[in-house]
Design a protein around this motif. Structure first.
Motif, PDB file in Angstrom:
ATOM      1  N   ARG A 135       0.479  -1.197   0.108  1.00 38.71           N
ATOM      2  CA  ARG A 135       0.008  -0.177   0.173  1.00 38.71           C
ATOM      3  C   ARG A 135       0.803   0.996  -0.176  1.00 38.71           C
ATOM      4  O   ARG A 135       0.369   2.213  -0.405  1.00 38.71           O
ATOM      5  CB  ARG A 135      -0.883   0.358   0.359  1.00 38.71           C
ATOM      6  CG  ARG A 135      -1.861   1.118   0.827  1.00 38.71           C
ATOM      7  CD  ARG A 135      -2.822   0.392   2.104  1.00 38.71           C
ATOM      8  NE  ARG A 135      -2.768   1.341   3.698  1.00 38.71           N
ATOM      9  CZ  ARG A 135      -3.448   0.596   4.323  1.00 38.71           C
ATOM     10  NH1 ARG A 135      -3.675  -0.714   4.203  1.00 38.71           N
ATOM     11  NH2 ARG A 135      -3.077   0.564   5.014  1.00 38.71           N
ATOM     12  N   TYR A 165      -6.836  18.747  -1.614  1.00 38.74           N
ATOM     13  CA  TYR A 165      -6.272  18.268  -1.234  1.00 38.74           C
ATOM     14  C   TYR A 165      -6.526  18.340   0.036  1.00 38.74           C
ATOM     15  O   TYR A 165      -6.902  19.400   0.910  1.00 38.74           O
ATOM     16  CB  TYR A 165      -5.395  17.463  -1.587  1.00 38.74           C
ATOM     17  CG  TYR A 165      -4.533  16.645  -0.626  1.00 38.74           C
ATOM     18  CD1 TYR A 165      -4.406  15.320  -0.261  1.00 38.74           C
ATOM     19  CD2 TYR A 165      -3.232  16.967   0.944  1.00 38.74           C
ATOM     20  CE1 TYR A 165      -4.096  13.881   0.081  1.00 38.74           C
ATOM     21  CE2 TYR A 165      -3.812  15.850   2.068  1.00 38.74           C
ATOM     22  CZ  TYR A 165      -3.764  14.648   1.397  1.00 38.74           C
ATOM     23  OH  TYR A 165      -2.939  13.870   2.373  1.00 38.74           O
TER      24      TYR A 165
ATOM     25  N   ASN B  44      -9.931  -0.347   6.829  1.00 35.56           N
ATOM     26  CA  ASN B  44      -9.922   0.197   5.689  1.00 35.56           C
ATOM     27  C   ASN B  44     -10.348   1.215   4.888  1.00 35.56           C
ATOM     28  O   ASN B  44     -10.033   1.788   3.772  1.00 35.56           O
ATOM     29  CB  ASN B  44      -8.582  -0.540   4.973  1.00 35.56           C
ATOM     30  CG  ASN B  44      -7.114  -0.778   6.285  1.00 35.56           C
ATOM     31  OD1 ASN B  44      -6.916  -2.376   5.358  1.00 35.56           O
ATOM     32  ND2 ASN B  44      -6.141  -0.082   6.257  1.00 35.56           N
ATOM     33  N   LEU B  66      -5.504  11.633   2.376  1.00 35.29           N
ATOM     34  CA  LEU B  66      -4.872  10.384   2.880  1.00 35.29           C
ATOM     35  C   LEU B  66      -4.930  10.525   4.626  1.00 35.29           C
ATOM     36  O   LEU B  66      -3.789  11.617   5.136  1.00 35.29           O
ATOM     37  CB  LEU B  66      -3.410   9.528   2.137  1.00 35.29           C
ATOM     38  CG  LEU B  66      -3.598   8.659   1.438  1.00 35.29           C
ATOM     39  CD1 LEU B  66      -4.944   9.834  -0.260  1.00 35.29           C
ATOM     40  CD2 LEU B  66      -2.837   8.572   0.266  1.00 35.29           C
ATOM     41  N   ARG B  67      -5.121   9.353   5.076  1.00 37.22           N
ATOM     42  CA  ARG B  67      -4.680   9.611   7.085  1.00 37.22           C
ATOM     43  C   ARG B  67      -4.116   7.756   7.443  1.00 37.22           C
ATOM     44  O   ARG B  67      -3.576   7.124   5.989  1.00 37.22           O
ATOM     45  CB  ARG B  67      -5.673   9.491   7.803  1.00 37.22           C
ATOM     46  CG  ARG B  67      -6.325  10.779   7.180  1.00 37.22           C
ATOM     47  CD  ARG B  67      -5.723  11.582   7.243  1.00 37.22           C
ATOM     48  NE  ARG B  67      -6.620  12.745   7.489  1.00 37.22           N
ATOM     49  CZ  ARG B  67      -6.295  14.084   6.461  1.00 37.22           C
ATOM     50  NH1 ARG B  67      -5.573  14.027   4.952  1.00 37.22           N
ATOM     51  NH2 ARG B  67      -8.048  15.226   6.600  1.00 37.22           N
ATOM     52  N   GLN B  68      -3.913   7.821   8.054  1.00 41.17           N
ATOM     53  CA  GLN B  68      -2.832   6.531   8.508  1.00 41.17           C
ATOM     54  C   GLN B  68      -3.894   5.546   8.195  1.00 41.17           C
ATOM     55  O   GLN B  68      -5.517   5.554   8.852  1.00 41.17           O
ATOM     56  CB  GLN B  68      -2.518   6.480  10.177  1.00 41.17           C
ATOM     57  CG  GLN B  68      -1.411   5.932   9.655  1.00 41.17           C
ATOM     58  CD  GLN B  68      -0.105   6.447   9.030  1.00 41.17           C
ATOM     59  OE1 GLN B  68       0.235   7.736   9.348  1.00 41.17           O
ATOM     60  NE2 GLN B  68       0.227   5.907   7.942  1.00 41.17           N
ATOM     61  N   SER B  69      -4.050   4.154   6.991  1.00 39.06           N
ATOM     62  CA  SER B  69      -4.435   3.715   7.099  1.00 39.06           C
ATOM     63  C   SER B  69      -6.156   3.702   6.373  1.00 39.06           C
ATOM     64  O   SER B  69      -7.247   2.583   6.399  1.00 39.06           O
ATOM     65  CB  SER B  69      -5.436   2.909   8.347  1.00 39.06           C
ATOM     66  OG  SER B  69      -6.596   3.604   8.983  1.00 39.06           O
ATOM     67  N   ARG B  70      -6.361   4.563   6.307  1.00 36.11           N
ATOM     68  CA  ARG B  70      -7.736   4.970   5.516  1.00 36.11           C
ATOM     69  C   ARG B  70      -7.179   6.399   4.661  1.00 36.11           C
ATOM     70  O   ARG B  70      -6.568   6.722   5.183  1.00 36.11           O
ATOM     71  CB  ARG B  70      -9.449   5.668   6.196  1.00 36.11           C
ATOM     72  CG  ARG B  70      -9.987   4.589   7.709  1.00 36.11           C
ATOM     73  CD  ARG B  70     -10.701   4.946   7.960  1.00 36.11           C
ATOM     74  NE  ARG B  70     -11.584   4.597   9.207  1.00 36.11           N
ATOM     75  CZ  ARG B  70     -12.122   3.619   9.517  1.00 36.11           C
ATOM     76  NH1 ARG B  70     -12.805   2.575   8.221  1.00 36.11           N
ATOM     77  NH2 ARG B  70     -12.494   2.707  10.658  1.00 36.11           N
ATOM     78  N   TYR B  71      -8.499   6.493   3.909  1.00 38.06           N
ATOM     79  CA  TYR B  71      -8.286   8.157   3.122  1.00 38.06           C
ATOM     80  C   TYR B  71      -9.981   8.456   3.123  1.00 38.06           C
ATOM     81  O   TYR B  71     -10.593   8.215   3.931  1.00 38.06           O
ATOM     82  CB  TYR B  71      -8.000   7.847   1.954  1.00 38.06           C
ATOM     83  CG  TYR B  71      -8.851   7.086   0.812  1.00 38.06           C
ATOM     84  CD1 TYR B  71      -9.810   7.594  -0.107  1.00 38.06           C
ATOM     85  CD2 TYR B  71      -8.383   5.923   1.208  1.00 38.06           C
ATOM     86  CE1 TYR B  71     -10.565   7.059  -0.901  1.00 38.06           C
ATOM     87  CE2 TYR B  71      -9.343   5.373  -0.266  1.00 38.06           C
ATOM     88  CZ  TYR B  71     -10.187   5.309  -1.107  1.00 38.06           C
ATOM     89  OH  TYR B  71     -10.894   4.569  -1.333  1.00 38.06           O
TER      90      TYR B  71
END
Lengths: 206, 337
Positions: A135, A165, B44, B66-71
């Motif tokens: 990923r 963004y 996720n 984007l974030r940690q483990s998800r967006y």
């Protein structure tokens, strides 16, 4: 190894770069889907992500060889078009990918996960798509392609929104730009992957 | 404004939404939706937000973070768009269905299940216009149409020797059929990738209904011919929709010539462009070039290929879209078939 230099008209290049960026975005979102589905025991979602990853890898393989085409709105038609194009470039790979696409999904969860891993290995090792299966790597490839695309679009005077963004407000104090913010996520993801892999290797040795 | 912690969302999702809503302009409404709100989401899954502007033009279409483990995936909509969407969906009929798009269904359903985070009056007034039951009914019908469109193309491909393409299209038809059945059962979340979770939630993972809805596209057992015959018996469009699809008609445009080949045929627009054709497009084009009307051409081809004429008409029509767009074919008036 030879040093390869290619030149393209910026407008033509931009059109192709947009599709490539779309593929990297798709690779990233499928990677989220696949990881989440495997962890949560959602086999149908995992298999659908596998199919998408396989075909987008075939399209990236074609892109590397200069064959580009637009995305068709119908997924099945798009998959067919990609695999027909692959047939003209590398019939052996086309036959292999067709077989993998049409293969029935295993019922057993362990076998399903093993098939998905074998598919990812094929995409990486045979089709040469280095980002597949990580990923962090798909995020990095997407971010790189966005940055390049936006720079080129700026040169052509194409209007761009600055709000595309969504910044992480928790990181605002660190004054990172969007790219640095994404790369920080990539770094954390990569470190977590390394920890998992070394933990896994340790387990295997024990 | 709702307290975000009352929305029964995972803590990291609630915290993220709180951050985003803190930066919204004064009159922008925010609705949380997507697979997490629906109850399918995993660790996720992305965080889906609709940001709704009371003005006529949205500031932008989408944004991502984007974030940690998800967006996080934000889509910007306007109140006027929502009014139009609600009118079209709530007033839909079988014959207006083909004008609705996948995106229309996705937005309508997601709005019907959405959790209001920040809602101003203009959006609050609209909330009753988005009903989950209507979303399921409309999506069930539309998914059945999509199943038929894929079935039609699968039949045309198989009959003209494109068996792998036929196999792929038939599985997609099975997936759409399962989607239609599940939507009629109240599982209308409009995304093909969640069919397994919908079937499991509705019938249970060990049930025969679940196996029937999932195995057809995930692990088909029979050969493609038998599968097509089986699916044909299940995907039955109502007469009013078939009556609307059948009389569409097109013919070769002026100064377009047809040149037959062994594997590939060609259409030549004098002095302008050339199109390559294969499969059912080639055989129908040959008949049109020989002077047949669309109805005659498709009826003859259906007989030659042993494919139901309705499937040839819909399949060929879809495959000929690029030829109509590029001016090789002209749309004619409806004929008696």
């Amino acid at each position: 190894m030879t040093v390869l230099v290619t030149t393209d008209r910026l407008a033509d290049w931009l059109r192709q770069a947009r599709r490539l960026n779309g593929l990297h975005l798709d690779a990233m979102t499928q990677s989220y889907d696949l990881d989440g589905a495997l962890s949560a025991g959602q086999p149908e979602l995992a298999w659908r992500a596998r199919q998408r990853i396989l075909v987008l890898s075939a399209e990236l393989f074609l892109q590397e060889r200069g064959l580009r085409f637009d995305e068709l709105p119908d997924l099945a038609e798009h998959m067919s078009a990609v695999l027909e194009a692959l047939e003209t470039v590398h019939s052996e790979h086309a036959a292999e990918v067709w077989e993998m696409v049409l293969r029935p999904a295993p019922i057993d969860a362990t076998e399903l996960a093993a098939d998905i891993q074998a598919t990812i290995d094929y995409c990486r090792d045979v089709l040469g798509v280095a980002t597949v299966g990580s990923r962090a790597a798909t995020i990095r490839a997407w971010a790189d392609s966005v940055r390049l695309l936006r720079e080129a679009a700026k040169d052509l005077g194409v209007a761009q929104s600055d709000h595309w963004y969504l910044r992480d407000e928790a990181l605002a104090a660190e004054h990172l730009d969007w790219y640095d913010e994404v790369m920080a996520i990539v770094t954390v993801e990569s470190q977590e992957n390394s920890r998992t892999e070394s933990g896994g290797a340790g387990d295997a040795q024990q | 404004m709702n307290l975000i912690r009352d929305l029964a969302l995972p803590p990291d999702v609630a915290s993220e939404i709180e951050q985003i809503t803190a930066t919204l302009s004064a009159d922008t409404s925010c609705i949380a939706t997507g697979s997490i709100v629906e109850g399918f989401g995993n660790a996720n899954s992305d965080i889906d937000l609709y940001l709704i502007d009371p003005k006529r033009v949205a500031r932008q279409s989408t944004s991502i973070g984007l974030r940690q483990s998800r967006y996080v995936d934000c889509e910007y909509l306007t109140v006027s768009y929502l009014e139009t969407l609600a009118d079209r969906m709530n007033g839909h009929t079988w014959t207006s269905l083909p004008d609705l798009t996948s995106r229309d269904f996705s937005r309508y359903y997601r709005l019907s299940i959405g959790k209001p985070v920040v809602v101003y009056e203009s959006v609050a007034k609209l909330s009753e216009s988005f009903q989950r039951s209507m979303a399921c009914l409309a999506y069930s019908r539309w998914a059945l149409l999509m199943a038929f469109k894929h079935l039609a193309r699968a039949s045309c491909c198989l009959a003209t020797g494109l068996s792998r393409q036929a196999d792929l299209l038939e599985r997609e038809a099975q997936l759409w059929y399962a989607t239609s059945v599940l939507a009629a059962e109240g599982e209308g979340y409009p995304s093909l990738k969640w069919v397994g979770e919908k079937a499991a939630r509705r019938f249970g993972r060990d049930s025969p209904q679940y196996r029937e809805l999932v195995d057809g596209w995930l692990r088909p057992a029979a050969g493609i011919t038998a599968r097509l015959a089986q699916l044909r018996s299940q995907v039955q469009l109502p007469t009013e929709l078939m009556t609307m699809l059948q009389p569409r008609s097109c013919h070769l445009a002026d100064r377009v010539r047809h040149v037959a080949g062994s594997d590939t045929d060609y259409l030549i627009r004098a002095g302008q462009s050339v199109a390559q054709t294969r499969g059912v497009v080639s055989v129908v084009s040959r008949r049109l070039a020989a002077g047949d009307s669309w109805a005659q051409a498709t009826a003859t081809v259906a007989e030659e290929l042993s494919v139901p004429v309705g499937e040839v008409r819909v399949g060929a029509w879809m495959y000929m879209v690029p030829l109509r767009s590029a001016g090789f074919l002209s749309v004619g008036v409806a004929e008696g078939a």
